[in-house]
Design a protein around this motif. Structure first.
Motif, PDB file in Angstrom:
ATOM      1  N   PRO A 153       0.997  -1.222  -0.373  1.00 16.17           N
ATOM      2  CA  PRO A 153       0.374   0.284   0.047  1.00 16.17           C
ATOM      3  C   PRO A 153       0.925   1.420  -0.213  1.00 16.17           C
ATOM      4  O   PRO A 153       0.370   2.261  -0.577  1.00 16.17           O
ATOM      5  N   VAL A 154       2.257   1.352   0.934  1.00 14.37           N
ATOM      6  CA  VAL A 154       2.763   2.895   0.792  1.00 14.37           C
ATOM      7  C   VAL A 154       3.508   2.461  -0.623  1.00 14.37           C
ATOM      8  O   VAL A 154       3.345   4.382  -0.312  1.00 14.37           O
ATOM      9  N   HIS A 155       3.947   2.131  -1.230  1.00 13.63           N
ATOM     10  CA  HIS A 155       3.693   2.480  -2.866  1.00 13.63           C
ATOM     11  C   HIS A 155       3.134   3.201  -3.275  1.00 13.63           C
ATOM     12  O   HIS A 155       3.458   4.430  -4.060  1.00 13.63           O
ATOM     13  N   MET A 156       2.009   2.917  -3.293  1.00 13.50           N
ATOM     14  CA  MET A 156       0.680   4.267  -3.815  1.00 13.50           C
ATOM     15  C   MET A 156       0.721   5.349  -3.631  1.00 13.50           C
ATOM     16  O   MET A 156       0.813   6.153  -3.583  1.00 13.50           O
ATOM     17  N   TYR A 157       0.329   5.201  -1.927  1.00 12.64           N
ATOM     18  CA  TYR A 157       0.107   6.563  -0.888  1.00 12.64           C
ATOM     19  C   TYR A 157       1.247   6.865  -1.029  1.00 12.64           C
ATOM     20  O   TYR A 157       0.646   8.343  -1.102  1.00 12.64           O
ATOM     21  N   ALA A 158       2.318   6.553  -0.938  1.00  9.30           N
ATOM     22  CA  ALA A 158       3.634   7.459  -0.839  1.00  9.30           C
ATOM     23  C   ALA A 158       3.407   8.828  -2.221  1.00  9.30           C
ATOM     24  O   ALA A 158       3.663  10.158  -2.260  1.00  9.30           O
ATOM     25  N   VAL A 159       3.034   7.983  -3.440  1.00 10.45           N
ATOM     26  CA  VAL A 159       2.823   8.787  -4.540  1.00 10.45           C
ATOM     27  C   VAL A 159       1.683   9.978  -4.836  1.00 10.45           C
ATOM     28  O   VAL A 159       1.422  11.134  -4.901  1.00 10.45           O
ATOM     29  N   ALA A 160       1.086   9.274  -4.053  1.00 10.44           N
ATOM     30  CA  ALA A 160      -0.892   9.474  -3.984  1.00 10.44           C
ATOM     31  C   ALA A 160      -0.570  11.495  -3.075  1.00 10.44           C
ATOM     32  O   ALA A 160      -1.093  11.868  -3.410  1.00 10.44           O
ATOM     33  N   LEU A 161       0.505  10.528  -2.335  1.00  8.09           N
ATOM     34  CA  LEU A 161       0.269  12.722  -1.033  1.00  8.09           C
ATOM     35  C   LEU A 161       1.103  13.565  -1.429  1.00  8.09           C
ATOM     36  O   LEU A 161       1.008  13.994  -1.677  1.00  8.09           O
ATOM     37  N   ALA A 162       1.520  12.785  -2.906  1.00  8.45           N
ATOM     38  CA  ALA A 162       2.481  13.758  -2.980  1.00  8.45           C
ATOM     39  C   ALA A 162       2.464  14.519  -4.236  1.00  8.45           C
ATOM     40  O   ALA A 162       2.528  14.903  -5.692  1.00  8.45           O
ATOM     41  N   ALA A 163       0.847  14.139  -4.726  1.00  8.79           N
ATOM     42  CA  ALA A 163      -0.041  14.967  -5.439  1.00  8.79           C
ATOM     43  C   ALA A 163       0.614  14.427  -6.641  1.00  8.79           C
ATOM     44  O   ALA A 163      -0.404  14.323  -8.258  1.00  8.79           O
ATOM     45  N   GLY A 164       0.884  13.003  -7.014  1.00  7.54           N
ATOM     46  CA  GLY A 164       1.055  12.505  -8.394  1.00  7.54           C
ATOM     47  C   GLY A 164      -0.330  11.828  -8.764  1.00  7.54           C
ATOM     48  O   GLY A 164      -1.031  11.024  -7.244  1.00  7.54           O
ATOM     49  N   ASN A 165       0.380  10.568 -10.031  1.00 10.48           N
ATOM     50  CA  ASN A 165      -0.545   9.972 -10.367  1.00 10.48           C
ATOM     51  C   ASN A 165       0.303   8.496 -10.330  1.00 10.48           C
ATOM     52  O   ASN A 165       1.156   8.548 -10.522  1.00 10.48           O
ATOM     53  N   VAL A 166      -0.832   7.169  -9.987  1.00 18.74           N
ATOM     54  CA  VAL A 166      -0.248   6.178 -10.204  1.00 18.74           C
ATOM     55  C   VAL A 166      -0.596   5.141 -11.157  1.00 18.74           C
ATOM     56  O   VAL A 166      -1.674   4.843 -11.465  1.00 18.74           O
ATOM     57  N   ILE A 167       0.113   4.607 -12.078  1.00 14.54           N
ATOM     58  CA  ILE A 167      -0.010   3.387 -12.685  1.00 14.54           C
ATOM     59  C   ILE A 167       0.333   1.996 -12.135  1.00 14.54           C
ATOM     60  O   ILE A 167       1.928   1.943 -12.132  1.00 14.54           O
ATOM     61  N   ALA A 168      -0.509   0.975 -11.966  1.00 17.55           N
ATOM     62  CA  ALA A 168      -0.195  -0.493 -11.287  1.00 17.55           C
ATOM     63  C   ALA A 168       0.288  -1.238 -12.270  1.00 17.55           C
ATOM     64  O   ALA A 168      -1.381  -1.377 -12.784  1.00 17.55           O
ATOM     65  N   LEU A 169       1.192  -1.761 -12.688  1.00 13.05           N
ATOM     66  CA  LEU A 169       1.284  -2.915 -13.880  1.00 13.05           C
ATOM     67  C   LEU A 169       2.160  -4.589 -12.452  1.00 13.05           C
ATOM     68  O   LEU A 169       2.365  -4.217 -12.136  1.00 13.05           O
ATOM     69  N   GLU A 170       1.379  -5.135 -13.501  1.00 17.55           N
ATOM     70  CA  GLU A 170       0.751  -6.435 -12.639  1.00 17.55           C
ATOM     71  C   GLU A 170       2.739  -7.172 -12.554  1.00 17.55           C
ATOM     72  O   GLU A 170       3.203  -7.496 -14.265  1.00 17.55           O
ATOM     73  N   VAL A 171       2.905  -7.403 -11.890  1.00 21.18           N
ATOM     74  CA  VAL A 171       4.274  -7.862 -11.774  1.00 21.18           C
ATOM     75  C   VAL A 171       4.669  -9.147 -11.147  1.00 21.18           C
ATOM     76  O   VAL A 171       6.033 -10.024 -12.060  1.00 21.18           O
ATOM     77  N   ALA A 172       3.522 -10.247 -12.120  1.00 21.63           N
ATOM     78  CA  ALA A 172       3.941 -12.066 -12.151  1.00 21.63           C
ATOM     79  C   ALA A 172       5.452 -12.329 -12.936  1.00 21.63           C
ATOM     80  O   ALA A 172       5.546 -13.184 -12.722  1.00 21.63           O
ATOM     81  N   ASP A 173       5.013 -11.943 -14.125  1.00 22.90           N
ATOM     82  CA  ASP A 173       6.075 -12.255 -15.205  1.00 22.90           C
ATOM     83  C   ASP A 173       6.864 -10.658 -15.304  1.00 22.90           C
ATOM     84  O   ASP A 173       6.566 -10.266 -16.244  1.00 22.90           O
ATOM     85  N   SER A 174       8.138 -10.707 -14.739  1.00 23.46           N
ATOM     86  CA  SER A 174       8.992  -9.915 -15.385  1.00 23.46           C
ATOM     87  C   SER A 174       9.250  -9.721 -16.339  1.00 23.46           C
ATOM     88  O   SER A 174       9.303  -8.524 -16.513  1.00 23.46           O
ATOM     89  N   GLN A 175       9.218 -10.415 -17.524  1.00 19.95           N
ATOM     90  CA  GLN A 175       9.328  -9.653 -18.925  1.00 19.95           C
ATOM     91  C   GLN A 175       8.417  -9.247 -19.315  1.00 19.95           C
ATOM     92  O   GLN A 175       8.796  -7.732 -19.922  1.00 19.95           O
ATOM     93  N   ARG A 176       6.761  -9.543 -19.527  1.00 20.64           N
ATOM     94  CA  ARG A 176       6.155  -8.588 -19.697  1.00 20.64           C
ATOM     95  C   ARG A 176       5.685  -7.645 -18.205  1.00 20.64           C
ATOM     96  O   ARG A 176       5.604  -6.003 -19.091  1.00 20.64           O
ATOM     97  N   PHE A 177       6.189  -7.160 -17.521  1.00 19.54           N
ATOM     98  CA  PHE A 177       6.662  -6.322 -16.342  1.00 19.54           C
ATOM     99  C   PHE A 177       7.624  -5.081 -17.204  1.00 19.54           C
ATOM    100  O   PHE A 177       7.323  -4.273 -17.596  1.00 19.54           O
ATOM    101  N   LEU A 178       8.346  -5.631 -17.898  1.00 21.93           N
ATOM    102  CA  LEU A 178       9.557  -4.767 -18.928  1.00 21.93           C
ATOM    103  C   LEU A 178       8.275  -4.085 -19.835  1.00 21.93           C
ATOM    104  O   LEU A 178       9.422  -3.342 -19.878  1.00 21.93           O
ATOM    105  N   SER A 179       7.883  -5.216 -20.649  1.00 18.49           N
ATOM    106  CA  SER A 179       7.360  -4.546 -22.000  1.00 18.49           C
ATOM    107  C   SER A 179       5.946  -3.870 -21.580  1.00 18.49           C
ATOM    108  O   SER A 179       6.368  -2.654 -22.526  1.00 18.49           O
ATOM    109  N   ASN A 180       5.961  -4.502 -20.462  1.00 18.56           N
ATOM    110  CA  ASN A 180       4.585  -2.939 -20.018  1.00 18.56           C
ATOM    111  C   ASN A 180       5.170  -1.560 -19.522  1.00 18.56           C
ATOM    112  O   ASN A 180       4.560  -0.382 -19.881  1.00 18.56           O
ATOM    113  N   ILE A 181       6.075  -1.934 -18.526  1.00 20.27           N
ATOM    114  CA  ILE A 181       6.777  -0.327 -19.164  1.00 20.27           C
ATOM    115  C   ILE A 181       6.787   0.571 -19.673  1.00 20.27           C
ATOM    116  O   ILE A 181       7.219   1.661 -20.191  1.00 20.27           O
ATOM    117  N   ALA A 182       8.088  -0.156 -20.727  1.00 16.83           N
ATOM    118  CA  ALA A 182       8.569   0.229 -21.902  1.00 16.83           C
ATOM    119  C   ALA A 182       6.765   0.846 -23.131  1.00 16.83           C
ATOM    120  O   ALA A 182       6.200   2.237 -23.198  1.00 16.83           O
TER     121      ALA A 182
END
Ligand SMILES: Cc1ncc(COP(=O)(O)O)c(C=O)c1O
Length: 275
Positions: A153-182
């Motif tokens: 939870p704190v990963h999301m709250y820290a950004v929200a409190l800084a007035a930023g927006n959050v995109i949460a990307l599925e972490v289960a498959d690391s290669q997919r996580f990287l391509s989703n970041i790109a």
């Protein structure tokens, strides 16, 4: 589910937040508070309390509190240090030098990473506070951070409190996580400013090898985002697996920082010491 006393008020209009106090006094919370979702651990704790009061034997899988005590050596040193009157004043804001030196030497011993204790290591009040303040320093209104999903939870709250927006990307498959970041960097405008990583990952337990961080650094340089690596579980690994440090990847120090903590590996969660 009914709102508990721990839940933060959800308000559709951030500029009209009002909470009733005694005698009609209105506490006006800052609008940033209304950007936060309900505090999950607060909700879990209140359900736990309720169940235990009803007499149920509940195993608490909520907040990751250590169940074992710190080592005897640590407790003895604390007792000794508490008897020294010199130890009760304010400490240096970036932490005492000998402690920062120890962190730098541990990083060299364990990960082969050379850090300058004078300029590249600071002590913080636990890593949560460290990376939350880092988010305040790096993110503001209109900025977007990518965080791993499911998220601590704190990963999301820290950004929200800084007035930023959050995109949460599925972490289960690391290669997919990287391509989703790109993909996110290619399609979001303005581009994400920050990537928060957390391996070994809480709560999914996903781990990565050092090559993963090499790819992260390449992406960070290509798309211009900064990286915060939350390395809270650096010392909690099993069956010979050694979690790699983000900072060991070539170029990592150009694009990011890493947070470690005494909370998990040393059973010192209440001491609030992170780096
Ligand atoms: C992923 C993660 N990061 C950070 C922390 C908090 O660490 P600290 O006690 O150093 O604030 C936790 C604690 O549960 C955690 O799970």
């Amino acid at each position: 589910m009914a709102m508990s006393e721990y839940d933060l008020p959800q308000h559709p209009e951030p500029h009209a937040p009002k909470v009733s106090g005694e005698a009609g006094f209105q506490v006006q919370l800052a609008s940033r508070v209304y950007r936060l979702p309900p505090y999950l651990f607060g909700r879990i704790n209140s359900l736990l309390y309720q169940k235990r009061r009803e007499g149920s034997d509940v195993i608490d899988l909520g907040m990751g509190n250590p169940t074992d005590p710190p080592s005897e050596l640590v407790v003895e040193k604390l007792a000794e240090a508490a008897h020294d009157p010199n130890n009760h004043g304010y400490s240096k804001s970036n932490g005492i030098l000998n402690l920062r030196r120890e962190v730098a030497s541990k990083y060299f011993r364990k990960y082969g990473v050379r850090l300058d204790p004078e300029s590249e290591v600071i002590v913080c009040l636990g890593s949560k506070e460290g990376f939350s303040h880092m988010c305040l320093a790096l993110a503001g209104p209109g900025d977007t951070a990518i965080i791993p999903s499911p998220y601590f939870p704190v990963h999301m709250y820290a950004v929200a409190l800084a007035a930023g927006n959050v995109i949460a990307l599925e972490v289960a498959d690391s290669q997919r996580f990287l391509s989703n970041i790109a993909y996110t960097c290619q399609h979001l405008y303005p581009r994400p400013k920050l990537l928060i990583l957390n391996y070994p990952h809480n709560p999914s337990t996903v781990t990565v090898e050092s090559e993963f961080y090499v790819e992260v650094v390449k992406l960070a340089k290509r798309y211009g985002f900064m990286v915060i690596s939350d390395f809270a579980y650096a010392d909690v690994a099993f069956e010979g697996y050694q979690p790699p440090s983000f900072l060991a990847a070539r170029g990592a120090r150009d694009v990011g920082v890493e947070f470690t903590t005494m909370s998990k590996g040393y059973n010192m969660a209440g001491w609030r010491i992170g780096f």
